[in-house]
Design a protein around this motif. Structure first.
Motif, PDB file in Angstrom:
ATOM      1  N   GLU B 222       0.856  -1.061   0.060  1.00  0.00           N
ATOM      2  CA  GLU B 222       0.012  -0.046  -0.041  1.00  0.00           C
ATOM      3  C   GLU B 222       0.744   1.221   0.048  1.00  0.00           C
ATOM      4  OE1 GLU B 222      -2.808  -0.592   2.992  1.00  0.00           O
ATOM      5  OE2 GLU B 222      -4.192  -1.851   1.557  1.00  0.00           O
ATOM      6  N   THR B 223       2.248   1.217   0.387  1.00  0.00           N
ATOM      7  CA  THR B 223       3.086   2.332   0.338  1.00  0.00           C
ATOM      8  C   THR B 223       4.205   1.828  -0.559  1.00  0.00           C
ATOM      9  OG1 THR B 223       4.155   1.986   2.321  1.00  0.00           O
ATOM     10  CG2 THR B 223       2.037   3.118   2.405  1.00  0.00           C
ATOM     11  N   MET B 224       4.993   2.914  -0.955  1.00  0.00           N
ATOM     12  CA  MET B 224       6.187   2.605  -1.355  1.00  0.00           C
ATOM     13  C   MET B 224       7.188   2.280  -0.438  1.00  0.00           C
ATOM     14  SD  MET B 224       8.205   2.402  -4.541  1.00  0.00           S
ATOM     15  CE  MET B 224       7.225   2.973  -5.573  1.00  0.00           C
ATOM     16  N   GLN B 229      11.265  -0.895   2.071  1.00  0.00           N
ATOM     17  CA  GLN B 229      11.921  -1.461   3.205  1.00  0.00           C
ATOM     18  C   GLN B 229      12.040  -2.977   3.154  1.00  0.00           C
ATOM     19  OE1 GLN B 229      12.782   0.495   5.556  1.00  0.00           O
ATOM     20  NE2 GLN B 229      13.820  -1.526   6.457  1.00  0.00           N
ATOM     21  N   THR B 230      11.156  -3.608   2.500  1.00  0.00           N
ATOM     22  CA  THR B 230      11.297  -5.156   2.276  1.00  0.00           C
ATOM     23  C   THR B 230      12.672  -5.532   1.485  1.00  0.00           C
ATOM     24  OG1 THR B 230       8.879  -5.303   2.081  1.00  0.00           O
ATOM     25  CG2 THR B 230      10.092  -7.096   1.381  1.00  0.00           C
ATOM     26  N   VAL B 231      12.894  -4.651   0.712  1.00  0.00           N
ATOM     27  CA  VAL B 231      14.110  -4.938  -0.239  1.00  0.00           C
ATOM     28  C   VAL B 231      15.407  -4.533   0.502  1.00  0.00           C
ATOM     29  CG1 VAL B 231      15.567  -3.941  -2.039  1.00  0.00           C
ATOM     30  CG2 VAL B 231      13.018  -4.378  -2.493  1.00  0.00           C
ATOM     31  N   SER B 232      15.228  -3.627   1.434  1.00  0.00           N
ATOM     32  CA  SER B 232      16.462  -3.325   2.441  1.00  0.00           C
ATOM     33  C   SER B 232      16.345  -4.412   3.375  1.00  0.00           C
ATOM     34  CB  SER B 232      16.250  -2.016   3.004  1.00  0.00           C
ATOM     35  OG  SER B 232      16.210  -1.057   2.067  1.00  0.00           O
ATOM     36  N   ASN B 296       6.385  -6.619   6.355  1.00  0.00           N
ATOM     37  CA  ASN B 296       6.037  -4.889   6.058  1.00  0.00           C
ATOM     38  C   ASN B 296       4.908  -4.716   5.529  1.00  0.00           C
ATOM     39  OD1 ASN B 296       8.842  -3.746   6.450  1.00  0.00           O
ATOM     40  ND2 ASN B 296       9.679  -5.158   5.274  1.00  0.00           N
ATOM     41  N   ASN B 297       3.844  -5.564   5.777  1.00  0.00           N
ATOM     42  CA  ASN B 297       2.297  -4.841   5.409  1.00  0.00           C
ATOM     43  C   ASN B 297       2.106  -5.272   4.135  1.00  0.00           C
ATOM     44  OD1 ASN B 297       2.291  -4.018   8.103  1.00  0.00           O
ATOM     45  ND2 ASN B 297       2.811  -2.237   7.574  1.00  0.00           N
ATOM     46  N   PRO B 339      22.187   4.899  -2.556  1.00  0.00           N
ATOM     47  CA  PRO B 339      22.056   3.940  -1.602  1.00  0.00           C
ATOM     48  C   PRO B 339      20.676   3.503  -1.205  1.00  0.00           C
ATOM     49  CG  PRO B 339      23.384   5.863  -1.113  1.00  0.00           C
ATOM     50  CD  PRO B 339      22.656   6.215  -2.202  1.00  0.00           C
ATOM     51  N   ARG B 340      20.242   2.151  -1.107  1.00  0.00           N
ATOM     52  CA  ARG B 340      19.056   1.905  -1.046  1.00  0.00           C
ATOM     53  C   ARG B 340      18.286   2.268   0.196  1.00  0.00           C
ATOM     54  NH1 ARG B 340      21.078  -2.711  -2.274  1.00  0.00           N
ATOM     55  NH2 ARG B 340      22.043  -3.021   0.089  1.00  0.00           N
TER      56      ARG B 340
END
Ligand code: FAD
Ligand code: SF4
Ligand code: SF4
Lengths: 417, 474
Positions: B222-224, B229-232, B296-297, B339-340
């Motif tokens: 639902e949010t970018m 954050q999931t990737v990080s 991360n929802n 940077p991520r």
């Protein structure tokens, strides 16, 4: 000078191209030459340049456009959804208007005097039949010989389909587009269509008032001719539940009638290719599935079915219902080089593409091939000769049904004893 | 003899183009900058390339290599005129199955190489989104990357050797089968040099075995922030999937309209993740990704059902730029790396810049390595629009650099970003690069005016470099 006709590619059509190049590898003429000038992106850029007044519709422009097959392989892959086929038709109309030249006169003859008149075609085809029998076709000039060598034998043809009416109508009514060349040179395909549709419970009529669909004229920039043919067909096919054509080039064009006739949308929305109609009838249980194993068959996708109509599953479904294992000839779906009048107008490129296709077929080892378009069939036959038997998917299907019936009958006769 | 006559006697008549309209079609790549070719040649052999280079020197005209013309930075646009050398006919592939390598002509299409190698159980790993059309020569010249380069590295990690035509028409083979060739790694200098040092005629590339199994996950958020954050989280946990791609909502809508790939168009962001390897491993890794996403929802995690479904998802991702054409006739795409940890704030800044200029911006990017691709979609025929887009673009790049980013992730510098080089390099850096260029190309004929801005050479007294010419932007 820019554009001079109303057919010209519109700004919207041209602006849709962002020149990403994703269409290039699918384009047969780009693959043949490696030239940007023979690619969809290049051709669109050329159209753009004319629109913007940077270049004229000159000889170079004409060559660039003439070399295009009009196969529309560049369309399905284009994420910008550029309607390339329409833009090309418009461009060809501009060329015809702006550059009256020798190659156009040849086309005008082919299109105007031959295809427009059923009488001329009939007499011509009968003569051609005699010529085939006497092997006179081998004397034709080279560029025509490749065409004549791809024909089926014309002598002893069954009756023309135009004028036919029959069938119960329990499943609905069908107006059959007999087609100009189709009804002369590919009658068995039309006959198979009638038989299968009636077997499925349709009322089938091939109205006498119909004429050539106008596809060849439209592809070739003869917009007024294409319009007047569409104006004849639109009322002729009034009232049928569906309108069916047995050549992919024709069904694709009928589906785009909205562009060609005032009331064309009514034709366009009811038109389907015969492969779609038959596959649907099989799916609905109106036509049988043959249980016997008939072996392998190669499938060739006509561009006007695969690219223009995005139809690929249906011909395969028909062949499977006919008891065949379908062998893919060319996963990329490259044009065989037939492409309407291309065989005559660009003989070298056409032949090269025909040979490539023949090589692909040979390498699969199949002895039977199904193709849902008569032009492709002729092109492949002229490249392969008698090595491989090529027919329309519905003809293979009808044959399989009949063979299965005979077997059942034989079994039925044997059984009581 | 005239330039064209010389070229025609070295090649053949039909492989030298000189009609103005033909030249026009070779005057740009997939970027927004147009040059003007003097003539176009289509070479078939290395000897022909060497002959063309010598003829270019005799006539003192620039020579610009061109693969498929999918470059996004005007690298292949002949902005200084000269000969455009098309490599499309140089497409031989010689595969060495035992050593898992292949010598491939510069004009071989990236995906054609993988298709060719497939029956041997091999493939070429770098997979730019343009892989169905771009050439190995272009990949080498731009050191191109792709979705699956996160784990496998960009083109340079897969090039073992190069055959190159240098100034004077000298043909050299650099590198080779050996893992490390003696002397300086000159091959490594050619990779990424964008045709400014010589013409690559063929490349010895490393091929990798096909992956035994694969899992592709489509995750919607639902949010970018949650997506990035999931990737990080994954990277922080020391876990590097084969690919991690993010697309924002607007971009998904455009792609769906064309392809119907099943992207969640009501989500704010979509993460496309892929893991490859043995079945057991990928099953476990896919579960791990799901878990991290849900933490991360994530709204939902969908696993590609079969190869056809997977292919469709990737087609959607890889055609994203082109799909923008439905929205407006032109796009301008940036390619920066941040940077991520700064991805989200950089994207916010980018959005603010776009808002300030009243422009539409779309996002689709290689999230795994922080390679942002903000796309501005616009209509260049609108009065003053190009100027606006250009200025906004420069601000966006500056914002990325401020956030610790680099000028280019994978598309190269070309002409488009040339004048931004000063923002990331010191005078000394630029001078060193200019000296290197001079060592290879004393006459300055190989793709002049690209990469290095005017006056890169300290004590530069003139020379051929000039500011980006007026009217080059189209
Ligand atoms: C839709 C789309 C998606 C893209 N996605 C990606 C992506 O995911 N990742 C990525 O990295 N890039 C991407 N790109 C950019 C581009 O496709 C790559 O840079 C690609 O490698 C360029 O290859 P090309 O053959 O088209 O080269 P061209 O555009 O023809 O040339 C690119 C540069 O290479 C030079 N060059 C070409 N051939 C040679 C040679 N033989 N010797 C020396 N120099 C040469 C040219 O002079 C020019 O400077 C994308 C582009 C598009 C349009
Ligand atoms: S794929 Fe479509 S948008 Fe891209 S170059 Fe081809 S026609 Fe243009
Ligand atoms: S219609 Fe066929 S030949 Fe013409 S540009 Fe498209 S793909 Fe190429």
């Amino acid at each position: 000078m820019g554009w001079v006709t109303e057919e010209h590619p519109t700004d919207q059509e041209l602006d849709a191209c962002v020149q990403c190049g994703l269409c290039l590898p699918l384009c047969p003429t780009f693959r043949l030459t490696g030239k940007e000038t023979a690619s969809p992106r290049g051709r669109l850029q050329a159209m753009n340049a004319v629109r913007d007044g940077l270049f004229e519709v000159d000889e170079t422009f004409e060559h660039i456009m003439d070399f295009c097959l009009g196969c529309r392989a560049c369309e399905p892959v284009c994420p910008g959804m550029v309607p390339y086929g329409r833009a090309l038709e418009g461009t060809r109309a501009e060329i015809v208007a702006q550059r009256p030249s020798a190659s156009h006169r040849l086309r005008a003859f082919l299109l105007g005097s031959l295809l427009g008149s059923r009488g001329t075609l009939n007499v011509g085809s009968t003569l051609l039949g005699f010529a085939q029998m006497l092997r006179l076709t081998e004397l034709a000039p080279r560029r025509y010989r490749r065409l004549t060598s791809g024909l089926r034998p014309l002598r002893g043809r069954s009756d023309a389909s135009v004028g036919h009416s029959g069938g119960s109508g329990a499943a609905g009514s069908v107006g059959l587009l007999s087609g100009c060349v189709q009804d002369q040179w590919f009658r068995p395909t039309n006959r198979a269509a009638i038989e299968l549709l009636e077997m499925a419970g349709y009322r089938v009529e091939a109205p006498l008032a119909q004429t050539c669909c106008g596809a060849l004229a439209a592809h070739d920039g003869k917009a007024p001719e294409a319009r007047s043919l569409a104006a004849i067909n639109t009322p002729a096919f009034d009232g049928y539940d569906m309108i069916v054509a047995t050549a992919a080039g024709c069904s694709a064009h009928l589906r785009e009638y909205a562009h060609w006739a005032d009331d064309g949308e009514s034709v366009g929305s009811r038109s389907i290719d015969i492969t779609v109609a038959i596959a649907e009838a099989i799916e609905r249980g109106l036509l049988p599935r043959v249980e016997t194993d008939n072996g392998e068959i190669g499938i060739q996708d006509p561009c006007h079915l695969r690219h223009a109509q995005r139809v690929t599953a249906e011909p395969r479904a028909i062949l499977e219902a006919a008891g065949y294992q379908v062998v893919e000839i060319d996963p990329a779906g490259m044009c065989c080089g037939a492409a309407g009048l291309y065989t005559i107008l660009q003989p070298e490129a056409s032949q090269e593409l025909g040979n490539q296709k023949a090589e692909q077929i040979r390498s699969t080892g199949v002895k039977r091939v199904a193709s849902a378009n008569s032009g492709c069939e002729m092109q492949m036959r002229s490249a392969l000769g008698d090595e491989v038997e090529i027919r329309h998917p519905i003809e293979w299907y009808l044959d399989a049904i009949e063979a299965a019936r005979t077997r059942v009958n034989v079994a039925a006769v044997k059984d009581p004893s | 003899m005239s330039l064209v006559d010389d070229l025609r006697s070295a090649l053949s008549h039909d492989r030298v183009l000189e009609e103005p309209l033909e030249l026009h079609l070779y005057s740009k790549d997939a970027s927004m900058m147009r040059g003007e070719a003097t003539c176009v040649v289509l070479t078939e052999t290395t000897d022909e390339v060497a002959a063309v280079v010598r003829i270019a020197e005799d006539h003192r005209v620039p020579i610009v290599a061109r693969g498929a013309g999918t470059g996004l930075t005007a690298g292949a646009s002949p902005t200084e005129g000269g000969i455009v050398l098309s490599t499309t006919l140089m497409n031989d592939i010689e595969i060495d199955v035992d050593n898992r390598t292949a010598w491939v002509g510069a004009g071989v299409i990236n995906l054609d190489l993988s298709t060719y190698a497939e029956p041997y159980g091999l493939h070429f790993a770098p997979d730019p989104s343009s892989q169905s059309v771009c050439t190995i020569g272009g990949n080498v010249a731009n050191n191109s990357g792709g979705a699956h380069c996160l784990a496998e590295g960009a083109t340079t990690s897969h090039v073992l050797g190069l055959e190159v035509v240098l100034a004077g028409g000298e043909v050299v083979v650099l590198g080779g089968e050996a893992p490390d060739s003696p002397g300086l790694d000159i091959k490594g200098i050619i990779v990424g040099s964008e045709g400014t040092l010589g013409i690559v005629t063929s490349a010895l590339v490393r091929l990798l075995p096909l992956d035994p199994d694969v899992r592709t996950l489509l995750i919607d958020f639902e949010t970018m922030e949650e997506a990035t954050q999931t990737v990080s989280d994954m990277i922080a946990a020391g876990f590097v999937p084969a690919a991690l791609e993010i697309m924002d909502q607007k971009m998904m809508v455009a792609v769906e309209n064309w392809l119907h790939a099943g992207f969640p168009t009501d989500a704010a962001a979509m993460l496309l993740a892929e893991v490859v390897g043995e079945t057991e491993a990928v099953t476990a890794e896919a579960a791990l990704i799901s878990e991290m996403a849900y933490k991360n929802n994530a709204r939902g995690v969908e696993l590609a059902e079969d190869e056809a479904h997977r292919a469709k998802l990737w087609k959607g991702r890889k055609s994203a730029f082109g799909a923008l054409a439905q929205i407006s006739p032109d796009y301008y795409l940036h390619d920066t790396v941040v940077p991520r940890s700064r991805l989200v704030e950089t994207m916010d800044e980018v959005q603010q810049i776009a808002d300030r200029y009243g422009l539409d911006v779309y996002n689709v990017f290689h999230a795994g390595d922080g390679n942002l691709h903000p796309l501005i979609s616009f209509d260049a025929s609108e009065e003053g629009m190009l100027d606006k887009v250009q200025r906004a673009g420069e601000e966006m790049v500056a914002a990325c650099l401020r956030n610790g980013g680099a000028l280019s992730g994978e598309h190269g510098i070309g002409l488009e970003k040339r004048d931004m080089m000063r923002a990331s390099f010191t005078e000394l850096d630029l001078d060193a690069q200019a000296r290197l260029k001079e060592a290879f190309d004393p006459e300055g004929l190989f793709n002049p005016a690209k990469i290095l801005p005017e006056g890169s050479r300290c004590f530069d007294f003139g020379g051929t470099r000039r500011p980006i010419p007026e009217g080059a932007w189209v």
